[in-house]
Motif scaffolding. Structure first.
Motif, PDB file in Angstrom:
ATOM      1  N   ASN A 203     -97.638 -76.563  37.984  1.00  0.00           N
ATOM      2  CA  ASN A 203     -97.379 -78.030  38.795  1.00  0.00           C
ATOM      3  C   ASN A 203     -97.203 -77.983  40.173  1.00  0.00           C
ATOM      4  OD1 ASN A 203     -97.485 -78.794  35.791  1.00  0.00           O
ATOM      5  ND2 ASN A 203     -95.396 -79.218  35.386  1.00  0.00           N
ATOM      6  N   PHE A 204     -96.764 -77.400  40.881  1.00  0.00           N
ATOM      7  CA  PHE A 204     -96.225 -76.688  42.064  1.00  0.00           C
ATOM      8  C   PHE A 204     -97.130 -76.295  42.827  1.00  0.00           C
ATOM      9  CE2 PHE A 204     -91.764 -76.192  40.154  1.00  0.00           C
ATOM     10  CZ  PHE A 204     -91.610 -77.570  40.945  1.00  0.00           C
ATOM     11  N   HIS A 205     -98.459 -75.890  42.219  1.00  0.00           N
ATOM     12  CA  HIS A 205     -99.903 -75.710  43.114  1.00  0.00           C
ATOM     13  C   HIS A 205    -101.341 -76.450  42.728  1.00  0.00           C
ATOM     14  CE1 HIS A 205     -97.269 -72.374  45.186  1.00  0.00           C
ATOM     15  NE2 HIS A 205     -97.471 -72.155  43.885  1.00  0.00           N
ATOM     16  N   LEU A 206    -100.809 -77.312  41.768  1.00  0.00           N
ATOM     17  CA  LEU A 206    -102.052 -78.218  41.983  1.00  0.00           C
ATOM     18  C   LEU A 206    -102.538 -78.920  43.583  1.00  0.00           C
ATOM     19  CD1 LEU A 206    -100.618 -80.185  39.678  1.00  0.00           C
ATOM     20  CD2 LEU A 206    -102.554 -78.397  38.898  1.00  0.00           C
ATOM     21  N   PRO A 207    -103.896 -78.845  43.566  1.00  0.00           N
ATOM     22  CA  PRO A 207    -104.164 -79.139  44.854  1.00  0.00           C
ATOM     23  C   PRO A 207    -103.673 -80.738  45.058  1.00  0.00           C
ATOM     24  CG  PRO A 207    -106.032 -78.373  43.105  1.00  0.00           C
ATOM     25  CD  PRO A 207    -104.863 -78.031  42.578  1.00  0.00           C
ATOM     26  N   ALA A 208    -104.427 -80.590  46.121  1.00  0.00           N
ATOM     27  CA  ALA A 208    -104.434 -82.523  46.919  1.00  0.00           C
ATOM     28  C   ALA A 208    -105.369 -82.856  47.015  1.00  0.00           C
ATOM     29  CB  ALA A 208    -103.296 -82.188  48.487  1.00  0.00           C
ATOM     30  N   PHE A 209    -104.923 -84.264  46.077  1.00  0.00           N
ATOM     31  CA  PHE A 209    -106.670 -84.855  45.910  1.00  0.00           C
ATOM     32  C   PHE A 209    -107.236 -85.167  46.995  1.00  0.00           C
ATOM     33  CE2 PHE A 209    -104.036 -86.061  42.123  1.00  0.00           C
ATOM     34  CZ  PHE A 209    -104.913 -85.138  41.044  1.00  0.00           C
ATOM     35  N   ALA A 210    -108.393 -85.096  47.473  1.00  0.00           N
ATOM     36  CA  ALA A 210    -108.771 -85.453  48.481  1.00  0.00           C
ATOM     37  C   ALA A 210    -110.185 -86.487  48.520  1.00  0.00           C
ATOM     38  CB  ALA A 210    -109.209 -84.043  49.542  1.00  0.00           C
ATOM     39  N   ALA A 211    -109.900 -87.191  49.076  1.00  0.00           N
ATOM     40  CA  ALA A 211    -112.008 -88.028  49.715  1.00  0.00           C
ATOM     41  C   ALA A 211    -113.296 -86.819  48.799  1.00  0.00           C
ATOM     42  CB  ALA A 211    -112.010 -88.735  50.430  1.00  0.00           C
ATOM     43  N   VAL A 212    -113.791 -87.567  48.065  1.00  0.00           N
ATOM     44  CA  VAL A 212    -114.860 -86.684  47.427  1.00  0.00           C
ATOM     45  C   VAL A 212    -116.228 -87.357  48.531  1.00  0.00           C
ATOM     46  CG1 VAL A 212    -116.286 -85.391  45.659  1.00  0.00           C
ATOM     47  CG2 VAL A 212    -114.049 -85.347  45.894  1.00  0.00           C
ATOM     48  N   GLU A 213    -117.431 -86.196  48.841  1.00  0.00           N
ATOM     49  CA  GLU A 213    -118.584 -87.036  49.489  1.00  0.00           C
ATOM     50  C   GLU A 213    -119.364 -87.232  48.180  1.00  0.00           C
ATOM     51  OE1 GLU A 213    -122.534 -85.561  51.991  1.00  0.00           O
ATOM     52  OE2 GLU A 213    -120.376 -84.514  52.268  1.00  0.00           O
ATOM     53  N   VAL A 214    -119.607 -88.271  48.059  1.00  0.00           N
ATOM     54  CA  VAL A 214    -120.733 -88.678  47.018  1.00  0.00           C
ATOM     55  C   VAL A 214    -122.002 -89.065  47.382  1.00  0.00           C
ATOM     56  CG1 VAL A 214    -118.464 -89.584  45.208  1.00  0.00           C
ATOM     57  CG2 VAL A 214    -120.087 -90.342  46.663  1.00  0.00           C
ATOM     58  N   GLN A 215    -123.391 -88.448  46.684  1.00  0.00           N
ATOM     59  CA  GLN A 215    -124.199 -89.168  46.783  1.00  0.00           C
ATOM     60  C   GLN A 215    -124.839 -89.928  46.569  1.00  0.00           C
ATOM     61  OE1 GLN A 215    -126.429 -86.148  48.991  1.00  0.00           O
ATOM     62  NE2 GLN A 215    -124.214 -85.635  48.591  1.00  0.00           N
ATOM     63  N   ALA A 216    -124.334 -91.205  46.168  1.00  0.00           N
ATOM     64  CA  ALA A 216    -124.697 -92.366  45.490  1.00  0.00           C
ATOM     65  C   ALA A 216    -123.600 -92.977  45.398  1.00  0.00           C
ATOM     66  CB  ALA A 216    -125.423 -92.438  44.207  1.00  0.00           C
TER      67      ALA A 216
ATOM     68  N   THR B 125    -124.161 -91.908  55.302  1.00  0.00           N
ATOM     69  CA  THR B 125    -124.869 -92.506  55.603  1.00  0.00           C
ATOM     70  C   THR B 125    -125.901 -92.995  56.903  1.00  0.00           C
ATOM     71  OG1 THR B 125    -123.349 -94.591  56.862  1.00  0.00           O
ATOM     72  CG2 THR B 125    -123.958 -95.331  54.408  1.00  0.00           C
ATOM     73  N   SER B 126    -125.547 -92.617  57.533  1.00  0.00           N
ATOM     74  CA  SER B 126    -126.814 -91.807  58.925  1.00  0.00           C
ATOM     75  C   SER B 126    -125.967 -90.669  59.560  1.00  0.00           C
ATOM     76  CB  SER B 126    -126.422 -93.849  60.056  1.00  0.00           C
ATOM     77  OG  SER B 126    -125.435 -93.461  60.551  1.00  0.00           O
ATOM     78  N   VAL B 127    -127.184 -90.154  60.151  1.00  0.00           N
ATOM     79  CA  VAL B 127    -126.173 -88.994  61.273  1.00  0.00           C
ATOM     80  C   VAL B 127    -127.130 -89.530  62.376  1.00  0.00           C
ATOM     81  CG1 VAL B 127    -126.183 -86.758  61.444  1.00  0.00           C
ATOM     82  CG2 VAL B 127    -125.135 -87.588  59.333  1.00  0.00           C
ATOM     83  N   THR B 128    -126.580 -89.389  63.258  1.00  0.00           N
ATOM     84  CA  THR B 128    -127.869 -89.416  64.337  1.00  0.00           C
ATOM     85  C   THR B 128    -127.401 -88.206  66.150  1.00  0.00           C
ATOM     86  OG1 THR B 128    -126.747 -90.851  65.741  1.00  0.00           O
ATOM     87  CG2 THR B 128    -128.383 -91.561  64.157  1.00  0.00           C
ATOM     88  N   GLY B 129    -128.722 -88.466  66.860  1.00  0.00           N
ATOM     89  CA  GLY B 129    -127.635 -87.283  67.604  1.00  0.00           C
ATOM     90  C   GLY B 129    -128.880 -85.968  68.046  1.00  0.00           C
ATOM     91  N   PRO B 130    -129.815 -86.060  68.909  1.00  0.00           N
ATOM     92  CA  PRO B 130    -129.713 -84.223  69.124  1.00  0.00           C
ATOM     93  C   PRO B 130    -129.291 -83.180  69.659  1.00  0.00           C
ATOM     94  CG  PRO B 130    -130.237 -85.628  71.214  1.00  0.00           C
ATOM     95  CD  PRO B 130    -129.595 -86.308  70.501  1.00  0.00           C
ATOM     96  N   ASN B 131    -128.193 -83.219  70.010  1.00  0.00           N
ATOM     97  CA  ASN B 131    -126.936 -82.000  70.802  1.00  0.00           C
ATOM     98  C   ASN B 131    -125.547 -82.526  70.017  1.00  0.00           C
ATOM     99  OD1 ASN B 131    -129.014 -81.286  73.157  1.00  0.00           O
ATOM    100  ND2 ASN B 131    -128.493 -82.507  74.303  1.00  0.00           N
ATOM    101  N   THR B 132    -124.850 -83.600  69.989  1.00  0.00           N
ATOM    102  CA  THR B 132    -123.822 -83.853  70.145  1.00  0.00           C
ATOM    103  C   THR B 132    -123.867 -84.949  68.608  1.00  0.00           C
ATOM    104  OG1 THR B 132    -122.807 -83.496  71.555  1.00  0.00           O
ATOM    105  CG2 THR B 132    -121.455 -85.270  70.144  1.00  0.00           C
ATOM    106  N   LEU B 133    -123.638 -85.085  67.550  1.00  0.00           N
ATOM    107  CA  LEU B 133    -123.959 -85.596  65.959  1.00  0.00           C
ATOM    108  C   LEU B 133    -123.068 -87.064  65.865  1.00  0.00           C
ATOM    109  CD1 LEU B 133    -124.610 -82.575  63.166  1.00  0.00           C
ATOM    110  CD2 LEU B 133    -126.292 -83.740  64.709  1.00  0.00           C
ATOM    111  N   HIS B 134    -123.780 -87.174  65.780  1.00  0.00           N
ATOM    112  CA  HIS B 134    -122.443 -88.601  65.321  1.00  0.00           C
ATOM    113  C   HIS B 134    -123.093 -89.628  63.905  1.00  0.00           C
ATOM    114  CE1 HIS B 134    -120.328 -93.311  65.508  1.00  0.00           C
ATOM    115  NE2 HIS B 134    -121.363 -93.218  65.673  1.00  0.00           N
ATOM    116  N   GLY B 135    -122.005 -89.484  62.724  1.00  0.00           N
ATOM    117  CA  GLY B 135    -121.948 -89.946  61.832  1.00  0.00           C
ATOM    118  C   GLY B 135    -121.539 -91.317  61.626  1.00  0.00           C
TER     119      GLY B 135
END
Length: 86
Positions: free
Chosen positions: A16-29, A70-80
């Motif tokens: 009970n004391f060592h359950l992981p924190a709930f975090a946002a999960v990346e989804v594909q759809a 939904t998008s990732v752009t940039g040749p050197n520095t990525l923006h998403g």
């Protein structure tokens, strides 16, 4: 018998004391039972993993359960950008 009960109780309390924190999960759809609550964006270096981490952190800060990039752009520095869901 008393020792067995004590060990089981200790194990349950430890879990009970060592359950992981709930975090946002990346989804594909788009999650079917979730509501779109907004969009987020982030800038990162040249590593896609660091961009995903930054988007996940922003989604957590906004209280989202999941996010979809939904998008990732940039040749050197990525923006998403990503859509967040609750």
């Amino acid at each position: 018998m008393k020792n067995v009960k004590t060990l089981i109780a200790a194990a349950v309390l430890r879990l009970n004391f060592h359950l992981p924190a709930f975090a946002a999960v990346e989804v594909q759809a788009t999650p079917c039972r979730s509501t779109k609550v907004g969009t987020i964006s982030a800038n990162a270096g040249t590593n896609l993993g660091s961009l995903e981490d930054q988007l996940a952190q922003k989604a957590d800060e906004m209280g989202a359960k999941s996010f979809r990039i939904t998008s990732v752009t940039g040749p050197n520095t990525l923006h998403g950008t990503a859509v967040i869901y609750k």
